[in-house]
Every structure is written in C-alpha cells, then in structure tokens.
Design a protein around this motif. Structure first.
Motif, PDB file in Angstrom:
ATOM      1  N   UNK A  20     -27.836 174.210  47.934  1.00  0.00           N
ATOM      2  CA  UNK A  20     -27.452 173.375  46.798  1.00  0.00           C
ATOM      3  C   UNK A  20     -28.679 173.014  45.976  1.00  0.00           C
ATOM      4  N   UNK A  21     -28.590 173.259  44.669  1.00  0.00           N
ATOM      5  CA  UNK A  21     -29.627 172.859  43.718  1.00  0.00           C
ATOM      6  C   UNK A  21     -28.971 171.871  42.757  1.00  0.00           C
ATOM      7  N   UNK A  22     -28.882 170.644  43.145  1.00  0.00           N
ATOM      8  CA  UNK A  22     -28.144 169.686  42.333  1.00  0.00           C
ATOM      9  C   UNK A  22     -26.702 170.121  42.229  1.00  0.00           C
ATOM     10  N   UNK A  23     -26.183 170.247  40.995  1.00  0.00           N
ATOM     11  CA  UNK A  23     -24.798 170.669  40.781  1.00  0.00           C
ATOM     12  C   UNK A  23     -24.630 172.185  40.838  1.00  0.00           C
ATOM     13  N   UNK A  24     -25.724 172.912  40.953  1.00  0.00           N
ATOM     14  CA  UNK A  24     -25.686 174.365  41.051  1.00  0.00           C
ATOM     15  C   UNK A  24     -25.734 174.764  42.516  1.00  0.00           C
ATOM     16  N   UNK A  25     -24.971 175.783  42.891  1.00  0.00           N
ATOM     17  CA  UNK A  25     -25.014 176.253  44.269  1.00  0.00           C
ATOM     18  C   UNK A  25     -25.273 177.745  44.318  1.00  0.00           C
ATOM     19  N   UNK A  26     -26.138 178.141  45.242  1.00  0.00           N
ATOM     20  CA  UNK A  26     -26.421 179.549  45.503  1.00  0.00           C
ATOM     21  C   UNK A  26     -25.876 179.877  46.883  1.00  0.00           C
TER      22      UNK A  26
END
Length: 334
Positions: free
Chosen positions: A48-54
């Motif tokens: 999780x990168x804040x509201x972004x997910x990889x």
C-alpha cells in the motif's frame, strides 16, 4: 511486499474459495471458477502506497467475472493497470475484448462489469478515479486495450513498480506517500500519452515525470563516456538551461548526479567477489570513467579510500564473516 495469500496454505478444496475471499478484500469482489483443472495454485502480495496499491499476482487457469451486483455491493472506484509478466490473459470490458501477452499492459475499471480468463503472473497497480490528473470519462476509451509496457512511458512505470516490489515493506508512512505521488504522476502520464492529452496533465506532474524520464535515461547510458548535459537535454527536447533548472529543483546538479551514479556502480562492482580479478580501470571504464588517475582521486575523495584499498577491505570483511565463531567454552588451539 506483504504476502496475503499462498495456495499452499490451504487444502485443495479450499484454495480457490480462499483466493476469492482474499482478493475481495485486497482488490475487489469477483467470482472465480477453474478452467481445465481441479486444483488452484496462486499467490498474492500487496504493497500500500497511501490510497494507491501495488499487487503481484500469480494464478493458475481461472475465469473471473465482476458483475453489476458485485459492483453495487462493493466498489473501490479505481482504475487498474495490469502488467502481464507471463502466461495467457484475456480481458473483456465495455464491449472490448483483448488477448494480452507478456510485455503488455491493460487498463480496466472496477466500476464496470468485466470478465477475465487468466493463467500466469501479473503486476497490478490500483489508482482511485479521483486521484488521477485526467478526466475519468476520457480514460474509459483505453479500457481493455493492449498497451505497450516494454518501452517509453509504460516501461518507466513498470520499472518503478518493480522497484516498489523489490523494496518490500521497509518504508515509513512518509516514504509511502511520496511514492504514491510518483506512482500517480506516472500512471497519469502513461494514460495521457495514449490519449494524446499530455497537455492536460498538471504542470507539477509533468515536471516530476520529466525528472524520472531523464534520470532513467541517464541510468541506461552511464557507460557512455560522451554522456553530457547537452546530449541529455537534446534527447528530451529541452535546453541545457531547463535541464539544470529541473535538477536544481531536486537540490542537485546534472553533472554531480551523473558522477555520483557512476561512482556508486563502481563501488558496488569493486565489492563484488565475482569481479575480484577484474582490473579496477576496467570497472571504471565500463561506467564511463576512462582516466584511471582521475577515477582514483574521485573515489578517494568520495569514500575516503582508494579503489584498490576498498576492494581489499571488502575481501577481508567477507573472510571475517565466513570465519566460524568459537562456541562458548572452547579453548584457543583446541
């Protein structure tokens, strides 16, 4: 990255249901059925990168459906960019159907029904609609179309996501937010490129993406002795003055950054035991540093020791680490 699913943790009869439950929480709810097999094998890692997910996914022969009913039940309202690494993938959404190969990527939307047939491995980045620097309605035209991921902006985004994957979870909350900004900039730039709408990307995002493009270009050409401010600027259709200004915004100069990257590559190779018989001058030349005396002087200034002495220190350090540790009570010489 954090491993959230591994089929080996489940019985054969429970593995697919567990996959469906895990991906419903980690990505979005969908329905699965196996194709041509009775046993599901898969793995899912997320970051999780804040509201972004990889996410990195590996899976074995399934058909996946996201229905209008599932969308009403739970919708993260995100675009997904899927990078195909291996295997076979077919995606159908909004009347578009495409068969994707390794080295390609595709966009799909969590807010619209879709179907996939998949077997292989993919890397997925999930971006909320509201955080994109482009009108959502424009992005719909790219849904379920094969887009190149091995060159240009696609490659730049792919390389960034691979870096996130390799880094694991060793980051602070502030680091994650900074990486989220970079990721959003790159996703927006990729989509804008394929929409031919680069001028609509916010100016701040364009500058940050240009910096990433320039540094990636330099990294690929560090071994070229002719690499210069002028050649880098020309390759990106900007003036040398604009290039200097771009790097100054990040607190560095172009020349200093190039030198630091070359020196760091040399340092790593001097510490590599597989290269211990390679001449120091050959290592330096591989990274564009052709004058041995200048390289030795610059290395000593940067690291406080000559290249040869640094290599010797690393050799002794490895030997010391490999030496067995005496057990408690052992007497010397026994």
């Amino acid at each position: 990255m954090e491993k959230v699913y591994d089929s080996s943790d489940y019985s054969a009869c429970d593995a697919l249901d567990a996959w469906a439950a895990t991906t419903a929480d980690a990505v979005m709810p969908t329905l699965f059925r196996l194709v041509g097999t009775d046993t599901f094998h898969g793995c899912l890692q997320t970051s999780a990168l804040g509201a972004v997910q990889v996410s990195v996914m590996a899976y074995h022969s399934f058909h996946c459906v996201r229905t209008a009913k599932l969308i009403r039940r739970a919708d993260p309202e995100c675009f997904q960019l899927a990078f195909m690494r291996s295997g076979r993938h077919v995606l159908e959404q909004s009347g578009n159907r495409t068969a994707l190969r390794a080295g390609e990527m595709a966009v799909f939307d969590s807010s619209r029904p879709f179907e996939t047939w998949a077997d292989g491995e993919s890397l997925l980045v999930q971006v909320p609609h509201t955080l994109l620097g482009l009108p959502v309605s424009r992005v719909y035209s790219l849904v379920s179309r094969p887009l190149p991921a091995a060159a240009g902006m696609g490659r730049l985004l792919g390389d960034f996501l691979v870096g996130v994957e390799r880094e694991g979870t060793a980051r602070t909350e502030q680091d994650a937010l900074r990486l989220a900004t970079v990721c959003l900039d790159l996703v927006t730039a990729v989509l804008a490129h394929h929409l031919e709408r680069e001028s609509e990307v916010p100016a701040g995002s364009r500058r940050r993406v240009l910096f990433l493009r320039v540094t990636a270009y330099i990294q690929r050409r560090l071994g070229d002795p002719g690499l210069s401010v002028e050649s880098v600027a020309a390759a990106h259709h900007i003036s040398a003055r604009s290039l200097h200004r771009l790097f100054q915004q990040h607190g560095m100069s172009v020349g200093a950054w190039i030198r630091s990257q070359r020196m760091e590559h040399c340092r790593r190779e001097l510490a590599d035991p597989w290269r211990r018989h390679e001449p120091v001058a050959a290592i330096a030349a591989r990274w564009g540093l052709l004058r041995p005396a200048d390289f030795t002087r610059a290395f000593r200034t940067r690291y406080g020791v000559t290249p040869s002495d640094y290599r010797e220190q690393q050799t002794h350090a490895r030997a010391a680490d490999a030496r067995p540790v005496p057990e408690a009570g052992d007497a010397p010489g026994t």
